[in-house]
Design an enzyme around this catalytic site. Structure first.
Site, PDB file in Angstrom:
ATOM      1  N   GLU A   1       0.816  -1.206   0.000  1.00  0.00           N
ATOM      2  CA  GLU A   1       0.000   0.000   0.000  1.00  0.00           C
ATOM      3  C   GLU A   1       0.854   1.262   0.000  1.00  0.00           C
ATOM      4  O   GLU A   1       1.607   1.511   0.946  1.00  0.00           O
ATOM      5  CB  GLU A   1      -0.911   0.026   1.232  1.00  0.00           C
ATOM      6  CG  GLU A   1      -1.807   1.250   1.282  1.00  0.00           C
ATOM      7  CD  GLU A   1      -2.694   1.294   2.506  1.00  0.00           C
ATOM      8  OE1 GLU A   1      -3.641   2.091   2.504  1.00  0.00           O
ATOM      9  OE2 GLU A   1      -2.431   0.537   3.471  1.00  0.00           O
TER      10      GLU A   1
ATOM     11  N   GLU B   1     -12.117   1.530   3.867  1.00  0.00           N
ATOM     12  CA  GLU B   1     -11.000   1.778   4.785  1.00  0.00           C
ATOM     13  C   GLU B   1     -11.082   3.241   5.184  1.00  0.00           C
ATOM     14  O   GLU B   1     -10.266   4.074   4.785  1.00  0.00           O
ATOM     15  CB  GLU B   1      -9.674   1.439   4.093  1.00  0.00           C
ATOM     16  CG  GLU B   1      -8.414   1.758   4.863  1.00  0.00           C
ATOM     17  CD  GLU B   1      -8.164   0.894   6.076  1.00  0.00           C
ATOM     18  OE1 GLU B   1      -8.998   0.034   6.403  1.00  0.00           O
ATOM     19  OE2 GLU B   1      -7.118   1.094   6.701  1.00  0.00           O
TER      20      GLU B   1
END
Length: 265
Positions: A150, A244
């Protein structure tokens, strides 16, 4: 294209994974992204995850809140983080999921805050991250899952900030056990053209995480969702879109609106 949507475990109503999954389905989602604090929590949950998998709960991905990162400056902490991530990949495999999300590091250093110059050279940072990812990707591939790298924004990491940054590591490693996460909130800070960045990363993107410009749910800020959804369509993305982010209200009220927005209903 009809995208698969995952709700955030912590926002789903219910005490068990079966109840949380039923809630997610009731508000227009297809699965839940697991979350927890660190390796110990997830490893201890393996019997629970296996039972939920047997009950047909769909758990495609997971994130962990931890203070150990594979890009740490301390060799012992870095080694521990690599081992921890391998354990976490084992946990998502037990859940029947696809992969576990990991950044290079979170809050370890920023070039945009004092003292501005990291205590390790860029060359060493890249080398050490490549070494860690090579080991982790091989382990993930052996389990049939993926480590999702990420990119974080410039204030949270100093090495992997954009999809292009993460794509370089995926290309260098060349393993089915490693892919890129496209996190829309971080992209809203770092990418000058989010659609172009997604198209350039293409098939390297294995997972997408959702947060608007204010890190609330899609639709709560000023992020251009059509641009991102069009780009994902263009690259033939078949993975998951997972929440998220925070919510601007109760999940029961907010998540149906998110599902409608992302399905363009």
């Amino acid at each position: 294209m009809a995208f698969k949507l995952a709700a955030q475990e912590s926002t789903c109503e219910g005490d068990t994974l079966e109840e949380k999954f039923a809630f997610a389905q009731s508000v227009g989602f297809d699965g839940i992204e697991l979350s927890g604090r660190g390796n110990g929590v997830f490893v201890s949950r393996i019997p629970e995850l296996q039972a939920a998998r047997a009950a047909a709960v769909v758990m495609p991905s997971a994130v962990a809140h931890t203070d150990h990162f594979i890009g740490d400056f301390d060799p012992e902490i870095r080694r521990g983080a690599i081992d921890e991530l391998k354990d976490l990949l084992g946990a998502i495999a037990a859940a029947g999921g696809n992969g576990f999300v990991t950044p290079h590091a979170f809050g370890l250093f920023s070039r945009h805050l004092p003292p501005f110059t990291p205590p390790r050279s860029d060359e060493d940072s890249r080398r050490l991250l490549l070494e860690a990812l090579d080991e982790v990707a091989a382990h993930a591939a052996g389990l049939g899952v993926v480590a999702y790298l990420e990119p974080l924004n410039r204030f949270e990491d100093f090495v992997v900030n954009t999809l292009a940054d993460a794509s370089w590591y995926v290309d260098e490693i060349g393993s089915p056990g490693l892919a890129v996460v496209a996190d829309t909130w971080h992209m809203s800070i770092e990418e000058s053209d989010t659609g172009a960045a997604i198209r350039a990363a293409g098939a390297r993107i294995g997972h997408v995480q959702l947060g608007d410009s204010n890190r609330l749910e899609p639709g709560a800020g000023h992020y251009d969702w059509d641009d991102t959804l069009d780009a994902l369509d263009d690259i033939g993305y078949e993975g998951w879109l997972a929440m998220e982010c925070g919510l601007s209200g109760p999940a029961r009220d907010v998540l149906p609106r998110v599902a409608s927005l992302l399905r363009r209903e």
